[in-house]
Design an enzyme around this catalytic site. Structure first.
Site, PDB file in Angstrom:
ATOM      1  N   LYS A 141       5.050   6.171  19.551  1.00  0.00           N
ATOM      2  CA  LYS A 141       5.655   4.848  19.541  1.00  0.00           C
ATOM      3  C   LYS A 141       5.485   4.140  20.889  1.00  0.00           C
ATOM      4  O   LYS A 141       5.356   2.906  20.929  1.00  0.00           O
ATOM      5  CB  LYS A 141       7.135   4.946  19.147  1.00  0.00           C
ATOM      6  CG  LYS A 141       7.355   5.444  17.722  1.00  0.00           C
ATOM      7  CD  LYS A 141       6.626   4.577  16.686  1.00  0.00           C
ATOM      8  CE  LYS A 141       6.945   4.981  15.260  1.00  0.00           C
ATOM      9  NZ  LYS A 141       6.263   4.138  14.258  1.00  0.00           N
ATOM     10  N   ASP A 158      -4.603   5.557   2.370  1.00  0.00           N
ATOM     11  CA  ASP A 158      -4.230   6.481   3.438  1.00  0.00           C
ATOM     12  C   ASP A 158      -4.612   5.765   4.728  1.00  0.00           C
ATOM     13  O   ASP A 158      -5.800   5.566   5.005  1.00  0.00           O
ATOM     14  CB  ASP A 158      -5.003   7.788   3.286  1.00  0.00           C
ATOM     15  CG  ASP A 158      -4.725   8.778   4.412  1.00  0.00           C
ATOM     16  OD1 ASP A 158      -4.061   8.401   5.396  1.00  0.00           O
ATOM     17  OD2 ASP A 158      -5.193   9.933   4.309  1.00  0.00           O
ATOM     18  N   THR A 212       0.821  -1.201   0.000  1.00  0.00           N
ATOM     19  CA  THR A 212       0.000   0.000   0.000  1.00  0.00           C
ATOM     20  C   THR A 212       0.857   1.255   0.000  1.00  0.00           C
ATOM     21  O   THR A 212       1.976   1.263   0.494  1.00  0.00           O
ATOM     22  CB  THR A 212      -0.957   0.051   1.218  1.00  0.00           C
ATOM     23  OG1 THR A 212      -0.271   0.570   2.366  1.00  0.00           O
ATOM     24  CG2 THR A 212      -1.540  -1.316   1.530  1.00  0.00           C
ATOM     25  N   THR A 267      17.155   6.618   6.003  1.00  0.00           N
ATOM     26  CA  THR A 267      16.017   6.705   5.102  1.00  0.00           C
ATOM     27  C   THR A 267      15.615   8.184   5.069  1.00  0.00           C
ATOM     28  O   THR A 267      16.291   9.034   5.643  1.00  0.00           O
ATOM     29  CB  THR A 267      14.839   5.857   5.613  1.00  0.00           C
ATOM     30  OG1 THR A 267      14.394   6.399   6.858  1.00  0.00           O
ATOM     31  CG2 THR A 267      15.261   4.403   5.819  1.00  0.00           C
ATOM     32  N   ASN A 291       3.950  -0.526   8.616  1.00  0.00           N
ATOM     33  CA  ASN A 291       5.169   0.265   8.443  1.00  0.00           C
ATOM     34  C   ASN A 291       4.911   1.754   8.249  1.00  0.00           C
ATOM     35  O   ASN A 291       5.796   2.575   8.501  1.00  0.00           O
ATOM     36  CB  ASN A 291       5.953  -0.285   7.244  1.00  0.00           C
ATOM     37  CG  ASN A 291       7.093   0.608   6.831  1.00  0.00           C
ATOM     38  OD1 ASN A 291       8.086   0.736   7.535  1.00  0.00           O
ATOM     39  ND2 ASN A 291       6.959   1.246   5.670  1.00  0.00           N
ATOM     40  N   TYR A 297       6.502  12.186  18.684  1.00  0.00           N
ATOM     41  CA  TYR A 297       6.881  10.940  18.001  1.00  0.00           C
ATOM     42  C   TYR A 297       7.146   9.842  19.035  1.00  0.00           C
ATOM     43  O   TYR A 297       6.650   8.721  18.901  1.00  0.00           O
ATOM     44  CB  TYR A 297       8.120  11.164  17.134  1.00  0.00           C
ATOM     45  CG  TYR A 297       8.587   9.916  16.417  1.00  0.00           C
ATOM     46  CD1 TYR A 297       7.988   9.514  15.226  1.00  0.00           C
ATOM     47  CD2 TYR A 297       9.620   9.134  16.930  1.00  0.00           C
ATOM     48  CE1 TYR A 297       8.400   8.373  14.573  1.00  0.00           C
ATOM     49  CE2 TYR A 297      10.042   7.980  16.285  1.00  0.00           C
ATOM     50  CZ  TYR A 297       9.428   7.604  15.108  1.00  0.00           C
ATOM     51  OH  TYR A 297       9.831   6.457  14.463  1.00  0.00           O
ATOM     52  N   SER A 338       7.695  -0.053  15.089  1.00  0.00           N
ATOM     53  CA  SER A 338       7.727   0.965  16.127  1.00  0.00           C
ATOM     54  C   SER A 338       9.080   1.670  16.050  1.00  0.00           C
ATOM     55  O   SER A 338       9.511   2.066  14.965  1.00  0.00           O
ATOM     56  CB  SER A 338       7.492   0.304  17.499  1.00  0.00           C
ATOM     57  OG  SER A 338       7.488   1.259  18.532  1.00  0.00           O
TER      58      SER A 338
END
Length: 272
Positions: A152, A56, A32, A183, A83, A148, A134
């Site tokens: 998590k 979404d 997705t 990333t 993810n 953030y 996570s």
């Protein structure tokens, strides 16, 4: 035997890397992305082995529909990899209400909706593996990433509870807890809060504390994740990266020492 994997956020970063690795070894993947055009290379490279789905994850109804589509298409779902997510950088005081809600909406609620959608399927199959991406920041915290961190921590609390609830159905739950990797999580995908000058020293110390060695190589995670998926007895907590391991070990040692230091006061507070 090949497995059927449903993975969110497959357009870039870990999601794209892991989807390719799974397809390369012969698994089938429902991938997705918010923009389905970002999955064009997977479609071109692996044909019918990949089912591209525009999604979404904030849309609960769409999430349930996507899981149902994948289940009907492939006949089962062996692994869900939640993810999709993003980073929000800013001191807690700097963070707007909308930024905080958006962070929780994607990182926590989006993951919750997909989890709720897949559990009945895996329960009927009497097997399955739910992998929640996570962070080691769901176990320890860093400044400038407060919301953030909170998202998590919420994912970890949810998933630990889930593991105890679905174990009897043959469903495994694993929390993948990476440290920082190279990333675009901290780049193009990140959101930055409007700065307040008073926090400049905190931010300076935070960013200066990071070295090139602090960031892991994303490609190096692939083998670890494949081993996790193939494990007959996968761990609940699965750290990725040497910074995650050393950081969590240090902080948990300090926490245990603090608990012991206040043990008598804590026990006395029980009242009997």
């Amino acid at each position: 035997m090949s497995k059927i994997i449903f993975i969110t956020g497959a357009s870039r970063g870990f999601g794209k890397l892991w989807a390719k690795a799974l397809l390369e070894r012969g698994d089938k993947v429902a991938a997705t992305a918010r923009n389905i055009d970002d999955l064009a290379d997977l479609i071109a490279g692996y044909g019918e082995a990949v089912l591209p789905i525009q999604l979404d994850v904030n849309d609960r109804e769409a999430g349930f529909a996507a899981v149902e589509k994948a289940n009907k298409h492939f006949g089962r779902i062996d692994v869900l990899i939640n993810n999709a997510g993003f980073g929000l950088f800013g001191a807690i005081e700097e963070t707007t209400e909308q930024q905080a809600r958006d962070q929780m909406e994607t990182n926590f609620f989006g993951l919750l909706w997909l989890t709720q959608a897949v559990v009945p399927i895996m329960r009927a199959q009497k097997s399955g593996h739910i992998i929640q991406v996570s962070s080691f920041l769901g176990l320890v915290t860093l400044p400038v990433l407060g919301i953030y961190n909170a998202s998590k921590y919420a994912v970890n609390g949810l998933s630990e509870t889930l593991a105890s609830e679905v174990k009897g159905f043959g469903i495994h739950v694993s929390l993948v807890e990476p440290n920082g990797f190279s990333t675009d999580w901290s780049g193009a995908s990140a959101v930055q809060a409007e700065p307040i000058e008073a926090y400049a020293p905190v931010k300076k110390a935070f960013f200066e504390g990071a070295t090139p060695d602090s960031w892991g190589n994303p490609e190096a995670t692939t083998n670890a994740v494949l081993q996790l998926i193939d494990s007959e007895n996968p761990p609940l907590h699965f750290l990725l990266g040497k910074i995650a391991y050393s950081g969590v070990k240090q902080v948990y040692g300090e926490r245990l020492a603090e608990f012991e230091a206040w043990k008598e006061v804590a026990v006395e507070a029980h009242g009997h």
